[in-house]
Write a protein that holds these residues in place. Structure first.
Motif, PDB file in Angstrom:
ATOM      1  N   THR A  34       0.838  -1.197   0.000  1.00 43.62           N
ATOM      2  CA  THR A  34       0.000   0.000   0.000  1.00 43.62           C
ATOM      3  C   THR A  34       0.878   1.254   0.000  1.00 43.62           C
ATOM      4  O   THR A  34       0.638   2.211  -0.749  1.00 43.62           O
ATOM      5  CB  THR A  34      -0.941   0.005   1.219  1.00 43.62           C
ATOM      6  OG1 THR A  34      -1.879  -1.065   1.083  1.00 43.62           O
ATOM      7  CG2 THR A  34      -1.706   1.318   1.325  1.00 43.62           C
ATOM      8  N   ASP A  35       1.928   1.234   0.827  1.00 43.92           N
ATOM      9  CA  ASP A  35       2.855   2.376   0.862  1.00 43.92           C
ATOM     10  C   ASP A  35       3.569   2.552  -0.483  1.00 43.92           C
ATOM     11  O   ASP A  35       3.795   3.672  -0.947  1.00 43.92           O
ATOM     12  CB  ASP A  35       3.896   2.185   1.969  1.00 43.92           C
ATOM     13  CG  ASP A  35       3.292   2.332   3.353  1.00 43.92           C
ATOM     14  OD1 ASP A  35       2.201   2.934   3.467  1.00 43.92           O
ATOM     15  OD2 ASP A  35       3.902   1.839   4.318  1.00 43.92           O
ATOM     16  N   HIS A  36       3.922   1.420  -1.077  1.00 47.05           N
ATOM     17  CA  HIS A  36       4.654   1.470  -2.348  1.00 47.05           C
ATOM     18  C   HIS A  36       3.790   2.053  -3.463  1.00 47.05           C
ATOM     19  O   HIS A  36       4.258   2.906  -4.244  1.00 47.05           O
ATOM     20  CB  HIS A  36       5.113   0.056  -2.724  1.00 47.05           C
ATOM     21  CG  HIS A  36       5.747  -0.045  -4.075  1.00 47.05           C
ATOM     22  ND1 HIS A  36       6.988   0.490  -4.351  1.00 47.05           N
ATOM     23  CD2 HIS A  36       5.301  -0.604  -5.250  1.00 47.05           C
ATOM     24  CE1 HIS A  36       7.294   0.266  -5.615  1.00 47.05           C
ATOM     25  NE2 HIS A  36       6.285  -0.402  -6.190  1.00 47.05           N
ATOM     26  N   LEU A  37       2.525   1.619  -3.529  1.00 51.51           N
ATOM     27  CA  LEU A  37       1.645   2.083  -4.596  1.00 51.51           C
ATOM     28  C   LEU A  37       1.047   3.446  -4.305  1.00 51.51           C
ATOM     29  O   LEU A  37       0.698   4.191  -5.230  1.00 51.51           O
ATOM     30  CB  LEU A  37       0.516   1.064  -4.813  1.00 51.51           C
ATOM     31  CG  LEU A  37       0.954  -0.312  -5.323  1.00 51.51           C
ATOM     32  CD1 LEU A  37      -0.232  -1.266  -5.346  1.00 51.51           C
ATOM     33  CD2 LEU A  37       1.592  -0.212  -6.701  1.00 51.51           C
ATOM     34  N   GLY A  38       0.910   3.772  -3.020  1.00 46.96           N
ATOM     35  CA  GLY A  38       0.353   5.073  -2.657  1.00 46.96           C
ATOM     36  C   GLY A  38      -1.151   5.091  -2.510  1.00 46.96           C
ATOM     37  O   GLY A  38      -1.739   6.167  -2.349  1.00 46.96           O
ATOM     38  N   TYR A  39      -1.795   3.928  -2.537  1.00 49.31           N
ATOM     39  CA  TYR A  39      -3.251   3.902  -2.352  1.00 49.31           C
ATOM     40  C   TYR A  39      -3.661   2.524  -1.827  1.00 49.31           C
ATOM     41  O   TYR A  39      -2.988   1.517  -2.058  1.00 49.31           O
ATOM     42  CB  TYR A  39      -3.995   4.210  -3.662  1.00 49.31           C
ATOM     43  CG  TYR A  39      -3.760   3.210  -4.767  1.00 49.31           C
ATOM     44  CD1 TYR A  39      -4.598   2.106  -4.938  1.00 49.31           C
ATOM     45  CD2 TYR A  39      -2.694   3.377  -5.666  1.00 49.31           C
ATOM     46  CE1 TYR A  39      -4.384   1.195  -5.952  1.00 49.31           C
ATOM     47  CE2 TYR A  39      -2.471   2.474  -6.688  1.00 49.31           C
ATOM     48  CZ  TYR A  39      -3.320   1.376  -6.827  1.00 49.31           C
ATOM     49  OH  TYR A  39      -3.103   0.465  -7.824  1.00 49.31           O
ATOM     50  N   PRO A  44     -10.293   4.253  -5.573  1.00 50.75           N
ATOM     51  CA  PRO A  44     -10.350   4.831  -6.937  1.00 50.75           C
ATOM     52  C   PRO A  44      -9.146   5.704  -7.273  1.00 50.75           C
ATOM     53  O   PRO A  44      -8.834   5.917  -8.452  1.00 50.75           O
ATOM     54  CB  PRO A  44     -11.640   5.679  -6.904  1.00 50.75           C
ATOM     55  CG  PRO A  44     -12.473   5.062  -5.824  1.00 50.75           C
ATOM     56  CD  PRO A  44     -11.495   4.563  -4.792  1.00 50.75           C
ATOM     57  N   ALA A  45      -8.453   6.172  -6.261  1.00 49.30           N
ATOM     58  CA  ALA A  45      -7.284   7.012  -6.514  1.00 49.30           C
ATOM     59  C   ALA A  45      -6.193   6.268  -7.269  1.00 49.30           C
ATOM     60  O   ALA A  45      -5.298   6.884  -7.856  1.00 49.30           O
ATOM     61  CB  ALA A  45      -6.719   7.536  -5.189  1.00 49.30           C
ATOM     62  N   ASN A  51       0.392   1.612 -12.244  1.00 49.67           N
ATOM     63  CA  ASN A  51       0.815   0.415 -11.499  1.00 49.67           C
ATOM     64  C   ASN A  51      -0.326   0.003 -10.574  1.00 49.67           C
ATOM     65  O   ASN A  51      -1.113   0.844 -10.116  1.00 49.67           O
ATOM     66  CB  ASN A  51       2.084   0.691 -10.700  1.00 49.67           C
ATOM     67  CG  ASN A  51       2.775  -0.594 -10.257  1.00 49.67           C
ATOM     68  OD1 ASN A  51       2.395  -1.685 -10.682  1.00 49.67           O
ATOM     69  ND2 ASN A  51       3.784  -0.465  -9.415  1.00 49.67           N
ATOM     70  N   SER A  52      -0.438  -1.275 -10.286  1.00 39.81           N
ATOM     71  CA  SER A  52      -1.515  -1.769  -9.431  1.00 39.81           C
ATOM     72  C   SER A  52      -1.096  -3.110  -8.832  1.00 39.81           C
ATOM     73  O   SER A  52      -0.082  -3.706  -9.219  1.00 39.81           O
ATOM     74  CB  SER A  52      -2.803  -1.941 -10.227  1.00 39.81           C
ATOM     75  OG  SER A  52      -2.629  -2.923 -11.241  1.00 39.81           O
ATOM     76  N   ARG A  53      -1.890  -3.586  -7.906  1.00 38.66           N
ATOM     77  CA  ARG A  53      -1.656  -4.912  -7.322  1.00 38.66           C
ATOM     78  C   ARG A  53      -1.813  -5.982  -8.386  1.00 38.66           C
ATOM     79  O   ARG A  53      -2.638  -5.855  -9.287  1.00 38.66           O
ATOM     80  CB  ARG A  53      -2.628  -5.155  -6.173  1.00 38.66           C
ATOM     81  CG  ARG A  53      -2.308  -4.334  -4.921  1.00 38.66           C
ATOM     82  CD  ARG A  53      -3.460  -4.400  -3.915  1.00 38.66           C
ATOM     83  NE  ARG A  53      -3.096  -3.777  -2.651  1.00 38.66           N
ATOM     84  CZ  ARG A  53      -3.088  -2.472  -2.428  1.00 38.66           C
ATOM     85  NH1 ARG A  53      -3.418  -1.635  -3.419  1.00 38.66           N
ATOM     86  NH2 ARG A  53      -2.745  -1.989  -1.248  1.00 38.66           N
ATOM     87  N   ASN A  54      -1.031  -7.033  -8.239  1.00 39.71           N
ATOM     88  CA  ASN A  54      -1.062  -8.097  -9.243  1.00 39.71           C
ATOM     89  C   ASN A  54      -1.068  -9.462  -8.542  1.00 39.71           C
ATOM     90  O   ASN A  54      -0.265 -10.330  -8.834  1.00 39.71           O
ATOM     91  CB  ASN A  54       0.150  -7.973 -10.171  1.00 39.71           C
ATOM     92  CG  ASN A  54       0.047  -8.898 -11.371  1.00 39.71           C
ATOM     93  OD1 ASN A  54      -1.056  -9.257 -11.785  1.00 39.71           O
ATOM     94  ND2 ASN A  54       1.198  -9.302 -11.909  1.00 39.71           N
TER      95      ASN A  54
END
Length: 398
Positions: A34-39, A44-45, A51-54
């Motif tokens: 969560t910290d790495h992606l920023g959301y 929705p942000a 980039n997203s979770r995979n």
């Protein structure tokens, strides 16, 4: 709908990182990504960020208990590098400590396995968990045979009853000996399993074991009318005073009385155990007998039989009376053990019961905060012991 949205919808929802569980691997890893992606997940942000979770990838890491599988989150551009379980890290410590801690709180092997699966994402079998907790047996044997102090002001002996399946489930006592040291610290000397029919021979064995471990003198032993124990105490430590626990004596009295009379009986017995002298206690007990003996002769007989071990503390000043007229000193220990034992239900054998009680004892007051309060509470009594017992405590400090 974008492929990213479809993927996020297909994934099961994982709760956000809870501050109370930041030490767990599964949620800590989720917090890291969560910290790495920023959301947060499903926020929705995150749309259009590139980039997203995979999903996750399964990873085997070696632990103190053997290999376990954990699920490590991934991101689409492979830029996520976790710190909790770093890339190429093949070792994860602390699992056995967590298992033993959970077992000390009374969780079963199945409950511990489910807990590890939830918070670690790790599959650890019941057999592996049992193997981990068996590690404490070696430590328990060493602890049970460690050298002890030469002199103790007081030793409290009491029983915890556990259910053991030996052909059929039956209540069995495990005896706990808790001593107060010459410095006012609490020291649990050992654990012994019984079958409920212990006599002088059994207690002679227990006390001789303590003497062989270095205990040359004990000023007082406080107990609950355990058959044969006073004779064994006299044999092993000839100068030791045996004191019946007054609180237990009162509780045992209530067993023979109707509940509607408990308050009245307690009020009538209080002048007996608070009397200034033994002679005064006898007078007050005669008054109790006259008032209640016809209705409850069993209570009179109980006190008559316990009288020789009940009266010793009446010869001492209030500081000593306050700490030896009951087993309150051991009650907090017993309460912690009972919680662990109750959570387990029953045990397959005696060793399993002893292991559970030992782990509960080892988990007592891990921060040490209670030890300071305990020591301060005992200082006045220890000063009184020093005077009343003519320097025997000083001899133990040499």
């Amino acid at each position: 709908m974008s492929a990213t949205d479809e993927h996020d919808r297909a994934e099961p929802t994982i709760p956000k990182l809870d501050p109370s569980t930041t030490g767990t691997v599964k949620r800590a890893l989720e917090g890291e990504i969560t910290d790495h992606l920023g959301y947060d997940k499903h926020d929705p942000a995150g749309r259009g960020t590139g980039n997203s979770r995979n999903g996750t990838r399964s990873k085997t890491v070696l632990t103190d208990v053997g290999p376990v599988e954990i699920d490590v989150p991934r991101d689409r551009d492979a830029s996520f590098e976790p710190k909790i379980v770093a890339k190429r890290q093949r070792r994860l410590g602390g699992v056995d400590e967590m298992v033993i801690s959970l077992a000390a709180k009374g969780l079963t092997t199945g409950e511990i396995s489910a807990h590890l699966a939830e918070v670690y994402g790790a599959e650890v079998s019941r057999q592996t968990i049992s193997t981990i907790t068996d590690k404490v047996i070696e430590g328990m044997i060493e602890w049970q045979n460690r050298p002890l102090d030469a002199v103790y002001p007081v030793i409290f002996i009491d029983a915890i009853h556990v259910k053991i399946r030996d052909g059929q489930v039956a209540n069995r006592p495990i005896y706990v000996a808790l001593a107060v040291t010459c410095e006012g610290r609490r020291d649990i000397l050992g654990l012994w399993a019984g079958d409920g029919g212990e006599g002088a021979k059994y207690w002679l064995h227990v006390l001789t074991e303590l003497k062989n471990r270095g205990v040359a003198d004990v000023l007082m032993v406080v107990c609950d009318g355990l058959t044969g124990l006073p004779d064994a105490i006299t044999t092993v430590w000839s100068q030791t005073i045996t004191q019946t626990c007054v609180v237990h004596l009162l509780r045992n009295s209530f067993r023979y009385a109707g509940r509607q009379h408990w308050d009245a009986i307690a009020k009538a017995l209080k002048p007996v155990y608070t009397a200034p002298t033994e002679a005064a206690a006898k007078e007050r007990f005669a008054e109790f007998t006259e008032a209640w003996g016809a209705r409850y002769p069993a209570i009179v007989r109980l006190w008559d039989n316990a009288w020789a071990e009940f009266v010793p503390f009446l010869a001492f000043d209030p500081e000593i009376r306050r700490v030896i007229c009951s087993t309150n000193a051991i009650e907090s220990v017993k309460a912690r053990i009972r919680r662990a034992v109750k959570a387990r239900g029953h045990f397959p054998n005696e060793q399993a019961a002893l292991k559970c009680v030992y782990m509960a004892i080892m988990s007592l007051d891990p921060t040490g905060a209670g030890r300071k309060r305990w020591t301060l509470r005992w200082k006045p009594a220890l000063n009184a012991f020093e005077i009343a017992f003519d320097g025997r405590l000083a001899a133990g400090r040499k």
